[in-house]
Enzyme design. Structure first.
Site: not given
Ligand code: NAP
Length: 473
Positions: A149, A225-226, A230, A245, A279
């Site tokens: 995002n 990420g999500g 996490g 995060e 987020c």
């Molecule tokens: P996501 O699906 O959790 O993916 C985030 C990253 O993790 C991607 O690079 C993804 O790779 C990787 N990933 C997924 N499964 C993994 C695994 N088993 N092992 C290692 N890496 C893995 O999240 P998203 O849909 O990209 O982002 C949205 C989420 O991020 C929301 O929940 C949002 O709130 C959160 N977020 C938090 C913050 C903060 O600062 N608190 C800021 C921005 C976003 P792939 O893309 O290859 O699946």
């Protein structure tokens, strides 16, 4: 674009197409990294750390200052890539690119403030004739995993402090938005970062994630990420540092003495920025009953004026969600809430990946769109009668990134700031406010640790004590 492994930009036969979610056109491809590439990244990063740990603070800071200047000179290119590969409109993307310049600049400045202290060893018996101090040293190989995002600035929040601290870093960007991240690494290498100091591995998290995360050569995982990813990462990480995060479903209280115009303007933008994929996006609006009707009317009117359309046009306020499937998920959540009694005041429609800015009220407390992070352009309104009730409601869910309150009463603001259970409270701004150098992170399922350059540098370094025994003294 290519991956950067062991100082070489490399491609692979198996590729991943990067598409524009607005029209599904293919922008570029990146290699689909394999487990063999994971091994190359890890072994090269260990060698990279032998270089980075010997670089002076001055060298690291100069590289970062130069990186910031390269990004600044190519701001429109960075913004165009952000807007094309992701959900953001060109205006939103320009803001992200400018913030990235600040993030990298602040990382360079903070590199010069990695300080230690002298230790009064003689303050207890047994410490006589001893003099010493501690300083902070880099921790080694950092694995940075980033979401889609904020595809540039959230990468900068990891690479900037990792380089500032003298670590080697392996970046795994989000698969749907890897291009701006790669472009940032290109700028760092152009600015003089030894290419062995940073590895970029593109590929699906579910294919290469476990091998990266569980490897003992990685000394810290910095993940944004999500919650689901996490949890898996935390389970597999073993003994290493973890920074997380994660998501939220941010509450904003609008008190009866609030500046309503300000609250409406700020919360509409906070709810629909980046099509709600944020987020700290506003998800739950707790509005004092005395002003509820007026706030609701103005909020809905302003939402209806929000312009959806072509992301690349300056006048567009909101683009598509990241994929059609994500828009379908939000549609399902809205329809489910509607069936269980919620009213849709505006929006609710979907065309492809575009989901309309949507305002709901009478949302039952047991539906998904109330309990979970929606990560889409919808917001729920709830009337509240007293402050304790509003704070209790705000704290009632297992997330706590930022919270906010609009009020002109200092006592109300203080009470809320003490009692809201989260990583930060914004007064007279929506939750969608972040200065890149402030400590940023959440409590409960919203995360572990803090980012924000000074704070990331603390997380990405460790203290080492030096003690001199001076028997002749
Ligand atoms: P996501 O699906 O959790 O993916 C985030 C990253 O993790 C991607 O690079 C993804 O790779 C990787 N990933 C997924 N499964 C993994 C695994 N088993 N092992 C290692 N890496 C893995 O999240 P998203 O849909 O990209 O982002 C949205 C989420 O991020 C929301 O929940 C949002 O709130 C959160 N977020 C938090 C913050 C903060 O600062 N608190 C800021 C921005 C976003 P792939 O893309 O290859 O699946």
């Amino acid at each position: 674009m290519k991956m950067l492994l062991d100082g070489q930009w490399v491609d692979r036969d198996k590729k991943i197409e990067v598409t524009d979610p607005f029209d599904n056109s293919v922008i570029d491809t990146v290699p689909a990294g394999s487990k063999k590439d994971v091994e190359s990244a890890l072994s090269a990063a260990v060698r990279g750390f032998e270089i980075t740990k010997r670089m002076t603070v001055y060298q690291r800071a100069q590289i970062l200052f130069k990186t910031a200047s390269i990004i600044s000179d190519n701001l429109e290119d960075f913004a165009t890539i952000i807007a094309r590969e992701g959900s953001k409109t060109i205006r939103e993307a320009r803001k992200e690119a400018s913030r990235c310049v600040n993030t990298i600049t602040a990382s360079a400045e903070e590199a010069k403030r990695i300080l230690g202290e002298t230790i009064p060893f003689d303050s207890f018996p047994g410490g006589e004739q001893r003099r010493g101090y501690y300083y902070r040293f880099p921790i080694g190989v950092i694995l940075a995993i980033t979401p889609f995002n904020d595809p540039l600035n959230l990468v900068a929040h990891k690479l900037g402090p990792a380089v500032a601290a003298g670590n080697a870093v392996i970046l795994k960007p989000a698969t749907v938005t890897p291009l701006s991240a790669i472009k940032l690494v290109e700028a760092m290498v152009q600015a003089g970062l030894p290419p062995q100091a940073v590895q970029v591995i593109t590929g699906y998290g579910h294919e290469i994630g476990d091998a990266l995360v569980s490897d003992e050569r990685v000394r810290m995982i910095s993940f944004t990420g999500g919650v689901e990813a996490g949890k898996r990462i935390a389970k597999l990480a073993g003994i290493k540092k973890i920074g997380m995060e994660l998501g939220s479903n941010s509450p904003v209280i609008v008190w009866k003495d609030a500046d309503i115009e300000l609250a409406v303007e700020s919360c509409v933008s906070g709810a629909f920025w980046a099509a709600g994929q944020n987020c700290i996006g506003v998800q739950r609006l707790l509005v004092h009953r005395d002003i509820y009707d007026e706030f609701r009317r103005k909020f809905v009117e302003r939402t209806k004026k929000y312009k959806i359309g072509d992301k690349m046009k300056d006048e567009t306020d909101m683009g598509p969600m990241i994929t059609e499937n994500e828009a379908k998920r939000v549609e399902k959540w809205v329809n489910d809430a509607r069936k269980k009694g919620a009213a849709v005041l505006t929006g609710g429609g979907r065309e492809g990946a575009v989901f309309e800015p949507t305002v709901l009220e009478n949302v039952p407390r047991n539906v998904t769109i109330h309990c979970e992070e929606v990560f889409g352009p919808t917001v729920n309104l709830y009337p509240v009668d007293d402050l304790d009730e509003a704070i209790k409601e705000a704290n009632s869910l297992p997330y706590g990134l930022l919270a906010a309150i609009f009020t002109s009463n200092i006592d109300v603001a203080f009470k809320a700031s003490y009692e809201l259970d989260c990583g930060g409270v914004m007064i007279n701004d929506s939750t969608d406010y972040r200065l890149d150098s402030m400590p940023f992170g959440g409590v409960k399922y919203s995360g572990l640790g803090r980012e924000g350059l000074k704070f990331s540098l603390q997380e990405m370094t460790e203290p080492k004590v030096v003690c001199f025994y001076l028997p002749k003294m």
